[in-house]
Design an enzyme around this catalytic site. Structure first.
Site, PDB file in Angstrom:
ATOM      1  N   SER A 151       0.835  -1.196   0.000  1.00 51.82           N
ATOM      2  CA  SER A 151       0.000   0.000   0.000  1.00 51.82           C
ATOM      3  C   SER A 151       0.877   1.257   0.000  1.00 51.82           C
ATOM      4  CB  SER A 151      -0.963  -0.057   1.179  1.00 51.82           C
ATOM      5  OG  SER A 151      -1.978   0.916   1.070  1.00 51.82           O
ATOM      6  N   ASP A 227     -10.191  -5.585  -3.184  1.00 53.81           N
ATOM      7  CA  ASP A 227      -9.574  -4.523  -2.399  1.00 53.81           C
ATOM      8  C   ASP A 227     -10.461  -3.278  -2.464  1.00 53.81           C
ATOM      9  OD1 ASP A 227      -7.923  -2.366  -1.543  1.00 53.81           O
ATOM     10  OD2 ASP A 227      -6.115  -3.446  -2.169  1.00 53.81           O
ATOM     11  N   HIS A 260      -7.360  -5.996   0.868  1.00 51.05           N
ATOM     12  CA  HIS A 260      -6.171  -5.169   1.060  1.00 51.05           C
ATOM     13  C   HIS A 260      -5.328  -5.586   2.264  1.00 51.05           C
ATOM     14  CE1 HIS A 260      -4.048  -1.485  -0.095  1.00 51.05           C
ATOM     15  NE2 HIS A 260      -3.996  -1.099   1.171  1.00 51.05           N
TER      16      HIS A 260
END
Length: 284
Positions: A151, A227, A260
């Site tokens: 991320s 996600d 995620h």
């Protein structure tokens, strides 16, 4: 003189040692914590080292505790280093006001705007200070260093490698913020840390860097299709298009049903460790 480090804890792990440490950082002007996994091969000599950069709200323990990467690092003989994601306890007004800016959200850049510029120097911290600390205190090979992340940390891995290609021999990312100039997280961070002049932002945008001619070794990116941040924040398609147009080697794998979080990372971390091992151990 080599900086001193304080051992916070060390734990036997897959024949090696998972340790957590602290030092007084010159770059951030704060105490900084980091983790190091020493594989069993480090008992016999220096080994390649792989830096993992974590995402928003995470710290030096997140990956070490959740990803299950030590088993695979031990198999390949790779050291794992996990820095914190920002300075902490700075006393800067507003540092703890939002989860996506300030504490826990360093974005792996050196801030230029007041009041952030004095402490938020994560690019220099990771690429210079922490690197030298690890090379000085642990059995790490300076010529065999890789970087990966998740991320915000995936953004960091890509941009640090693109901006410092001489430092990193291998690169990968999980669900990176791949075009931060074009997403809310990135715009908020860049405006706050770097000011409103967008020309200063491009150096910290992986898509823009590839478009500008920066290159790194062949990339691996994994992205979950469930996600919740994919459409608004991550933009891997834009990065993929830039790499295709520029001839930058990229394997972008899309996975139905994966979100995620760290269940996603744990599922594919063995592939990432193997990806780095192939490049870090080649022609050894």
């Amino acid at each position: 003189m080599m900086q001193a480090i304080k051992t916070l804890g060390e734990h036997a792990c897959f024949g090696g040692v998972q340790g957590f440490y602290q030092h007084d950082s010159i770059e951030t002007a704060t105490p900084m914590k980091f983790g190091v996994y020493l594989p069993p091969q480090a008992q016999r000599g220096s080994v390649p080292v792989l830096f993992y950069l974590a995402g928003l709200t995470c710290n030096e323990e997140t990956f070490a505790v959740k990803a299950g990467a030590q088993r695979h690092a031990a198999e390949h003989g790779l050291m794992l280093v996990t820095p914190d994601t920002s300075p902490r306890g700075t006393g800067v007004a507003g540092a703890d006001a939002a989860w996506d800016f300030g504490t826990g959200a360093g974005f792996y850049l050196d801030a230029t705007e007041t009041p952030w510029h004095a402490n938020w120097r994560m690019e220099s911290y990771v690429t210079q200070e922490l690197r030298e600390l690890v090379l000085g205190h642990f059995a790490a090979r300076a010529d065999r260093v890789g970087v990966f992340g998740h991320s915000m940390g995936g953004h960091g891995a890509l941009t640090l490698a693109l901006n410092h290609p001489e430092l990193y021999r291998s690169v990968s990312a999980f669900a990176p913020i791949a075009a931060p100039m074009q997403c809310p997280w990135g715009v908020k961070a860049f405006a706050g840390y770097l000011g409103e002049e967008r020309s200063a932002w491009a150096r910290h945008d992986a898509t823009a860097r590839v478009e500008a001619g920066a290159r790194v070794p062949p990339l691996l990116i994994d992205q979950g299709l469930a996600d919740k941040f994919l459409a608004e924040q991550l933009h891997p398609d834009r990065f993929e298009a830039a790499c295709r147009a520029a001839g930058q080697p990229l394997t972008l794998r899309r996975h139905a049903g994966y979100d995620h979080g760290y269940h996603f990372i744990a599922t594919f971390v063995a592939d990432h460790i193997a990806h780095h091992a192939r490049q870090l151990l080649a022609d050894r």
